[in-house]
Scaffold this active site. Structure first.
Site, PDB file in Angstrom:
ATOM      1  N   ASP A 186      53.321   6.863  -6.643  1.00 32.03           N
ATOM      2  CA  ASP A 186      52.029   6.604  -7.277  1.00 32.03           C
ATOM      3  C   ASP A 186      50.981   7.519  -6.664  1.00 32.03           C
ATOM      4  O   ASP A 186      50.783   7.532  -5.444  1.00 32.03           O
ATOM      5  CB  ASP A 186      51.638   5.141  -7.077  1.00 32.03           C
ATOM      6  CG  ASP A 186      50.398   4.769  -7.870  1.00 32.03           C
ATOM      7  OD1 ASP A 186      49.287   5.126  -7.418  1.00 32.03           O
ATOM      8  OD2 ASP A 186      50.531   4.133  -8.920  1.00 32.03           O
ATOM      9  N   ASN A 213      39.956  11.344 -12.305  1.00 29.33           N
ATOM     10  CA  ASN A 213      39.468  11.271 -13.685  1.00 29.33           C
ATOM     11  C   ASN A 213      37.956  11.122 -13.738  1.00 29.33           C
ATOM     12  O   ASN A 213      37.272  11.758 -14.557  1.00 29.33           O
ATOM     13  CB  ASN A 213      40.128  10.103 -14.416  1.00 29.33           C
ATOM     14  CG  ASN A 213      41.527  10.437 -14.919  1.00 29.33           C
ATOM     15  OD1 ASN A 213      41.821  11.598 -15.194  1.00 29.33           O
ATOM     16  ND2 ASN A 213      42.380   9.437 -15.023  1.00 29.33           N
ATOM     17  N   ASP A 215      44.813  15.110 -16.620  1.00 29.05           N
ATOM     18  CA  ASP A 215      46.085  15.451 -17.260  1.00 29.05           C
ATOM     19  C   ASP A 215      46.729  16.658 -16.582  1.00 29.05           C
ATOM     20  O   ASP A 215      47.948  16.696 -16.369  1.00 29.05           O
ATOM     21  CB  ASP A 215      45.862  15.743 -18.744  1.00 29.05           C
ATOM     22  CG  ASP A 215      45.519  14.490 -19.529  1.00 29.05           C
ATOM     23  OD1 ASP A 215      45.742  13.383 -19.000  1.00 29.05           O
ATOM     24  OD2 ASP A 215      45.037  14.624 -20.670  1.00 29.05           O
ATOM     25  N   GLU A 269      49.862   7.092 -13.671  1.00 29.73           N
ATOM     26  CA  GLU A 269      50.078   8.013 -12.555  1.00 29.73           C
ATOM     27  C   GLU A 269      51.295   7.631 -11.726  1.00 29.73           C
ATOM     28  O   GLU A 269      51.462   8.105 -10.595  1.00 29.73           O
ATOM     29  CB  GLU A 269      48.833   8.070 -11.658  1.00 29.73           C
ATOM     30  CG  GLU A 269      48.521   6.773 -10.933  1.00 29.73           C
ATOM     31  CD  GLU A 269      47.605   5.844 -11.719  1.00 29.73           C
ATOM     32  OE1 GLU A 269      46.911   5.032 -11.088  1.00 29.73           O
ATOM     33  OE2 GLU A 269      47.586   5.939 -12.973  1.00 29.73           O
TER      34      GLU A 269
END
Length: 367
Positions: free
Chosen positions: A239, A247, A256, A282
């Site tokens: 993770d 973000n 992305d 993620e």
């Protein structure tokens, strides 16, 4: 049959088609000898003509059967057979006397072989050569031969019918070739579409890694393989740390790109026998097969170092990445869901303990 046609599939097809052509040519010879028996044409020219035809058929068979014709672009010698057969029929027109009308259906039979065996360019060549051969034959009979010539109108009718047969056969061949080419193109397009659907069904669109659905299938396969073979299997749940901040700070497009780079970095750092997949958001999963826990720990440490060394140049600045990992080793009788649950619990502990670390499920840590 094996002695005549060999046991190789492609050779058998070539020789079988040559044999069929030989049978049809023998039928044409029979028709010519019926004309001789009826007194419509002299026997001597027909004997020589039949001898030449049989010699040509034997030569073609020998070249194909021996494999010598494989040196050429057309191992079946289809173009050669069609041209020589057309020439033989043109000669038959000259020597057939009053039975010249029997050559017209023979021309149609020859074109039937060419329709499925020749390329469009070859069919056009056969058309031109056929018109030239029969034009020469009819002109010879009409003005240069020793036998009585038929009425000019009848010779013109013969030439017209031969031209109609040749042109119609060539047109039909070109049409069939166009249909075959279109079908081939459609088959390729369908195959490409099926590949795309398969990719969409099994691959994550963003990272190109196996997606969750495909990973579940792979996981069950690996579990079965590990159980039957008594092999070790480890599942690591990875993770990305603080991905929401990426973000929020750099935007979703940058997020992305971070996921793509992370996926490439992890995938390029594992063995071919291992599988990296995107589990969702993620989160990623690494399946390590036939790997001892100590080797798995070393691999995960190398991956952490590779990712930590990345300095991602994003439009809004430089970003550094770390990831937390929970690892579980497959236990006897354990199913996929239980293995995933234990890896997820270990991941939760890794994130709760400060992130950027590897935590093993209880009882699975390497010694």
């Amino acid at each position: 049959m094996d002695a005549l046609l060999t046991t190789e599939r492609e050779q058998r097809i070539r020789l079988a088609m040559t044999g069929l052509a030989a049978v049809l040519m023998l039928c044409c010879m029979g028709a010519m000898y019926l004309a001789v028996a009826s007194g419509l044409t002299p026997a001597r020219p027909v004997h020589w003509w039949a001898l030449a035809c049989c010699s040509g058929l034997l030569l073609v068979y020998a070249l194909i059967r021996s494999g010598y014709s494989r040196r050429w672009q057309d191992p079946a010698m289809t173009m050669f057979q069609n041209l020589t057969a057309t020439g033989a029929v043109a000669v038959a027109y000259v020597i057939a006397g009053e039975a010249r009308g029997i050559v017209l259906p023979i021309v149609a039979v020859i074109l039937m072989f060419g329709i499925f065996g020749l390329q469009p360019r070859q069919m056009r060549i056969l058309l031109v050569c056929g018109l030239a051969m029969f034009g020469t034959a009819i002109s010879w009979v009409q003005w240069g031969g020793t036998q009585p010539a038929p009425p000019l109108a009848l010779s013109a009718a013969y030439m017209l019918m031969i031209a109609v047969v040749l042109v119609a056969g060539t047109t039909l061949s070109l049409r069939i070739q166009a249909v075959r080419s279109r079908l081939h193109q459609q088959r390729n397009e369908l195959s490409h579409a099926v590949d795309q659907v398969r990719q969409l069904a099994t691959r994550d669109e963003l990272t190109g890694l196996p997606n969750r659905r495909h990973l579940n299938e792979l996981l069950h396969e690996r579990l079965q393989h590990a159980r039957h073979g008594g092999l070790q299997l480890q599942l690591a749940l990875l993770d990305l740390d603080h991905f929401k901040a990426v973000n929020d700070t750099h935007g979703h497009a940058a997020g992305d790109e971070v996921l793509r780079i992370f996926a490439r970095t992890i995938a390029s750092g594992v063995r071919c026998s291992d599988t990296v997949a995107r589990w969702g958001g993620e989160e990623f999963i690494l399946l390590m097969t036939e790997t001892a826990p100590a080797d798995g720990a070393r691999l995960l440490d190398r991956l952490r170092e590779r990712v930590a060394a990345l300095a991602l140049q994003l439009p809004t600045g430089t970003a550094r990445l770390t990831f937390s990992t929970g690892v579980a080793c497959l236990r006897p009788g354990e199913g996929a869901q239980e293995l995933l649950r234990r890896a997820d619990e270990a991941l939760y502990q890794a994130k709760a303990s400060g992130r950027d670390q590897v935590v093993w499920a209880a009882g699975d840590a390497p010694e």
